[in-house]
Each structure stands twice: as C-alpha cells, then as structure tokens.
Design a protein around this motif. Sequence first.
Motif, PDB file in Angstrom:
ATOM      1  N   THR A 112       0.854  -1.200   0.000  1.00 44.69           N
ATOM      2  CA  THR A 112       0.000   0.000   0.000  1.00 44.69           C
ATOM      3  C   THR A 112       0.882   1.240   0.000  1.00 44.69           C
ATOM      4  OG1 THR A 112      -0.182  -0.059   2.413  1.00 44.69           O
ATOM      5  CG2 THR A 112      -1.931  -1.156   1.165  1.00 44.69           C
ATOM      6  N   PRO A 113       1.521   1.535  -1.114  1.00 47.09           N
ATOM      7  CA  PRO A 113       2.549   2.583  -1.147  1.00 47.09           C
ATOM      8  C   PRO A 113       2.070   4.003  -0.890  1.00 47.09           C
ATOM      9  CG  PRO A 113       2.096   1.801  -3.358  1.00 47.09           C
ATOM     10  CD  PRO A 113       1.350   0.897  -2.417  1.00 47.09           C
ATOM     11  N   PHE A 114       0.777   4.269  -0.968  1.00 46.44           N
ATOM     12  CA  PHE A 114       0.292   5.628  -0.733  1.00 46.44           C
ATOM     13  C   PHE A 114      -0.339   5.799   0.647  1.00 46.44           C
ATOM     14  CE2 PHE A 114       0.689   5.445  -5.304  1.00 46.44           C
ATOM     15  CZ  PHE A 114       1.322   6.637  -5.565  1.00 46.44           C
ATOM     16  N   HIS A 115      -0.192   4.778   1.495  1.00 48.53           N
ATOM     17  CA  HIS A 115      -0.728   4.856   2.853  1.00 48.53           C
ATOM     18  C   HIS A 115       0.370   4.537   3.856  1.00 48.53           C
ATOM     19  CE1 HIS A 115      -4.423   4.460   0.502  1.00 48.53           C
ATOM     20  NE2 HIS A 115      -4.905   5.260   1.442  1.00 48.53           N
ATOM     21  N   THR A 116       0.386   5.310   4.918  1.00 51.42           N
ATOM     22  CA  THR A 116       1.386   5.120   5.966  1.00 51.42           C
ATOM     23  C   THR A 116       0.912   4.050   6.943  1.00 51.42           C
ATOM     24  OG1 THR A 116       0.429   6.750   7.462  1.00 51.42           O
ATOM     25  CG2 THR A 116       1.975   7.571   5.789  1.00 51.42           C
ATOM     26  N   ALA A 117       1.769   3.699   7.869  1.00 55.94           N
ATOM     27  CA  ALA A 117       1.410   2.703   8.880  1.00 55.94           C
ATOM     28  C   ALA A 117       0.259   3.171   9.767  1.00 55.94           C
ATOM     29  CB  ALA A 117       2.630   2.372   9.744  1.00 55.94           C
ATOM     30  N   THR A 118       0.039   4.484   9.844  1.00 52.92           N
ATOM     31  CA  THR A 118      -1.088   5.000  10.633  1.00 52.92           C
ATOM     32  C   THR A 118      -2.383   5.011   9.830  1.00 52.92           C
ATOM     33  OG1 THR A 118      -0.622   7.293   9.990  1.00 52.92           O
ATOM     34  CG2 THR A 118       0.394   6.496  12.055  1.00 52.92           C
ATOM     35  N   GLY A 119      -2.305   4.670   8.543  1.00 48.39           N
ATOM     36  CA  GLY A 119      -3.482   4.662   7.693  1.00 48.39           C
ATOM     37  C   GLY A 119      -3.708   5.964   6.948  1.00 48.39           C
ATOM     38  N   GLU A 120      -2.856   6.949   7.201  1.00 50.60           N
ATOM     39  CA  GLU A 120      -2.967   8.236   6.513  1.00 50.60           C
ATOM     40  C   GLU A 120      -2.449   8.119   5.085  1.00 50.60           C
ATOM     41  OE1 GLU A 120      -1.849  11.724   9.435  1.00 50.60           O
ATOM     42  OE2 GLU A 120      -0.475  10.038   9.713  1.00 50.60           O
ATOM     43  N   HIS A 121      -2.946   8.986   4.224  1.00 51.51           N
ATOM     44  CA  HIS A 121      -2.380   9.117   2.890  1.00 51.51           C
ATOM     45  C   HIS A 121      -1.042   9.828   3.054  1.00 51.51           C
ATOM     46  CE1 HIS A 121      -1.921  10.315  -1.312  1.00 51.51           C
ATOM     47  NE2 HIS A 121      -2.775   9.338  -1.577  1.00 51.51           N
ATOM     48  N   VAL A 122      -0.033   9.435   2.290  1.00 53.58           N
ATOM     49  CA  VAL A 122       1.284  10.064   2.402  1.00 53.58           C
ATOM     50  C   VAL A 122       1.186  11.569   2.145  1.00 53.58           C
ATOM     51  CG1 VAL A 122       2.627   8.020   1.834  1.00 53.58           C
ATOM     52  CG2 VAL A 122       1.813   9.489  -0.009  1.00 53.58           C
ATOM     53  N   TYR A 123       2.077  12.335   2.755  1.00 54.56           N
ATOM     54  CA  TYR A 123       2.077  13.789   2.594  1.00 54.56           C
ATOM     55  C   TYR A 123       3.443  14.360   2.932  1.00 54.56           C
ATOM     56  CZ  TYR A 123       1.561  13.731   7.671  1.00 54.56           C
ATOM     57  OH  TYR A 123       1.755  13.497   9.010  1.00 54.56           O
ATOM     58  N   ASP A 124       3.706  15.559   2.426  1.00 53.85           N
ATOM     59  CA  ASP A 124       4.936  16.273   2.735  1.00 53.85           C
ATOM     60  C   ASP A 124       4.926  16.585   4.225  1.00 53.85           C
ATOM     61  OD1 ASP A 124       7.303  17.731   2.550  1.00 53.85           O
ATOM     62  OD2 ASP A 124       6.271  19.563   1.962  1.00 53.85           O
ATOM     63  N   GLY A 125       5.907  16.110   4.935  1.00 46.55           N
ATOM     64  CA  GLY A 125       5.970  16.298   6.385  1.00 46.55           C
ATOM     65  C   GLY A 125       5.799  14.992   7.143  1.00 46.55           C
ATOM     66  N   GLY A 126       5.526  13.914   6.409  1.00 46.98           N
ATOM     67  CA  GLY A 126       5.446  12.595   7.033  1.00 46.98           C
ATOM     68  C   GLY A 126       6.809  11.932   6.999  1.00 46.98           C
ATOM     69  N   ILE A 127       7.062  11.087   7.998  1.00 49.22           N
ATOM     70  CA  ILE A 127       8.363  10.429   8.066  1.00 49.22           C
ATOM     71  C   ILE A 127       8.208   9.049   8.690  1.00 49.22           C
ATOM     72  CG2 ILE A 127       8.941  11.442  10.308  1.00 49.22           C
ATOM     73  CD1 ILE A 127      11.861  11.702   9.285  1.00 49.22           C
ATOM     74  N   ALA A 128       8.981   8.103   8.169  1.00 50.04           N
ATOM     75  CA  ALA A 128       9.042   6.763   8.749  1.00 50.04           C
ATOM     76  C   ALA A 128      10.101   6.793   9.848  1.00 50.04           C
ATOM     77  CB  ALA A 128       9.394   5.739   7.683  1.00 50.04           C
ATOM     78  N   CYS A 129       9.699   6.340  11.030  1.00 45.64           N
ATOM     79  CA  CYS A 129      10.577   6.378  12.196  1.00 45.64           C
ATOM     80  C   CYS A 129      10.790   4.970  12.740  1.00 45.64           C
ATOM     81  CB  CYS A 129       9.939   7.219  13.296  1.00 45.64           C
ATOM     82  SG  CYS A 129       9.658   8.933  12.845  1.00 45.64           S
ATOM     83  N   PRO A 130      11.867   4.769  13.485  1.00 49.10           N
ATOM     84  CA  PRO A 130      12.028   3.495  14.178  1.00 49.10           C
ATOM     85  C   PRO A 130      10.858   3.288  15.140  1.00 49.10           C
ATOM     86  CG  PRO A 130      14.048   4.792  14.277  1.00 49.10           C
ATOM     87  CD  PRO A 130      12.990   5.686  13.739  1.00 49.10           C
ATOM     88  N   SER A 131      10.494   2.049  15.390  1.00 50.15           N
ATOM     89  CA  SER A 131       9.324   1.756  16.223  1.00 50.15           C
ATOM     90  C   SER A 131       9.491   2.171  17.681  1.00 50.15           C
ATOM     91  CB  SER A 131       8.952   0.280  16.133  1.00 50.15           C
ATOM     92  OG  SER A 131      10.025  -0.527  16.567  1.00 50.15           O
ATOM     93  N   LYS A 132      10.693   2.508  18.102  1.00 45.95           N
ATOM     94  CA  LYS A 132      10.856   2.986  19.480  1.00 45.95           C
ATOM     95  C   LYS A 132      10.217   4.361  19.683  1.00 45.95           C
ATOM     96  CE  LYS A 132      15.580   4.775  19.002  1.00 45.95           C
ATOM     97  NZ  LYS A 132      16.938   4.599  19.537  1.00 45.95           N
ATOM     98  N   TYR A 133       9.865   5.048  18.570  1.00 45.32           N
ATOM     99  CA  TYR A 133       9.176   6.335  18.653  1.00 45.32           C
ATOM    100  C   TYR A 133       7.692   6.124  18.352  1.00 45.32           C
ATOM    101  CZ  TYR A 133      13.914   8.104  18.519  1.00 45.32           C
ATOM    102  OH  TYR A 133      15.234   8.337  18.801  1.00 45.32           O
ATOM    103  N   SER A 134       6.842   6.691  19.166  1.00 51.78           N
ATOM    104  CA  SER A 134       5.393   6.559  18.998  1.00 51.78           C
ATOM    105  C   SER A 134       4.937   7.299  17.750  1.00 51.78           C
ATOM    106  CB  SER A 134       4.662   7.162  20.199  1.00 51.78           C
ATOM    107  OG  SER A 134       5.046   6.533  21.382  1.00 51.78           O
ATOM    108  N   PHE A 135       3.843   6.794  17.158  1.00 50.86           N
ATOM    109  CA  PHE A 135       3.219   7.540  16.077  1.00 50.86           C
ATOM    110  C   PHE A 135       2.840   8.910  16.613  1.00 50.86           C
ATOM    111  CE2 PHE A 135       1.931   3.277  14.263  1.00 50.86           C
ATOM    112  CZ  PHE A 135       2.837   3.314  13.229  1.00 50.86           C
ATOM    113  N   GLY A 136       3.024   9.928  15.813  1.00 48.15           N
ATOM    114  CA  GLY A 136       2.713  11.291  16.228  1.00 48.15           C
ATOM    115  C   GLY A 136       3.902  12.041  16.791  1.00 48.15           C
ATOM    116  N   THR A 137       4.991  11.330  17.101  1.00 45.11           N
ATOM    117  CA  THR A 137       6.200  11.998  17.589  1.00 45.11           C
ATOM    118  C   THR A 137       6.676  12.977  16.533  1.00 45.11           C
ATOM    119  OG1 THR A 137       6.863  10.091  18.917  1.00 45.11           O
ATOM    120  CG2 THR A 137       8.607  11.652  18.311  1.00 45.11           C
TER     121      THR A 137
END
Length: 106
Positions: free
Chosen positions: A31-56
């Motif tokens: 699902t390349p246009f959706h992030t792990a949170t279910g959001e559509h990708v956007y400028d300002g989104g970033i993939a983080c290591p799992s030790k950081y909570s979503f929304g960090t």
Amino acid sequence: MEAVQVQTLNYKIIEASISMYNSEKGQTDSTPFHTATGEHVYDGGIACPSKYSFGTKVAINNKIYKCNDRMNKRFAQSPYFDIWSASKSEAQSFGRQKLQVKVYES
C-alpha cells in the motif's frame, strides 16, 4: 491584557541516518500511498524506528516532521529515519545523510 504562555517542548538531539523514499512498491509495502497510521502520504510525514510513537515530532534541517510510518523491522531500534517525498529525483539527490535530529517529547 494577560500574557499568553507558550508551551515549550523538550527535545533530545540525536545523530541519525536519514534517507528519502517514494510511493513505489519496491520501496514500501503493498500500500505505497498509505502510511502505517493509515494516513495518505504527505509532505511532512516520516518513517521512524518503532521505538518512537506515532505522532512523535522530529526536526531535521529546521523542518518539522510527524512520525506516521515505520522503518523496516531491522531498523526498529536504530537511528534511521526515512522522509517521504513525492519526487523520486529529489530522493535520489538526497541520498543517505548523517544529520542531527531533534526528537520532541510528547
């Protein structure tokens, strides 16, 4: 008139390896246009290591990003971040860089 207090967020500075990715199946999951949170990708989104909570929130080169995607499991505890970009040429030009990252505590 009463002064308005601005809440300051605490942060820590880390050195991390930063790259950029695009919405291509070879660079993401099925699902390349959706992030792990279910959001559509956007400028300002970033993939983080799992030790950081979503929304960090993290700041890289004075730009604020929101953790809304995950790095591959092999990077779960490593200092790797992957910035989403709509432009494949921008991502290729960016390459992989060692940069300082401000990680804001929530």
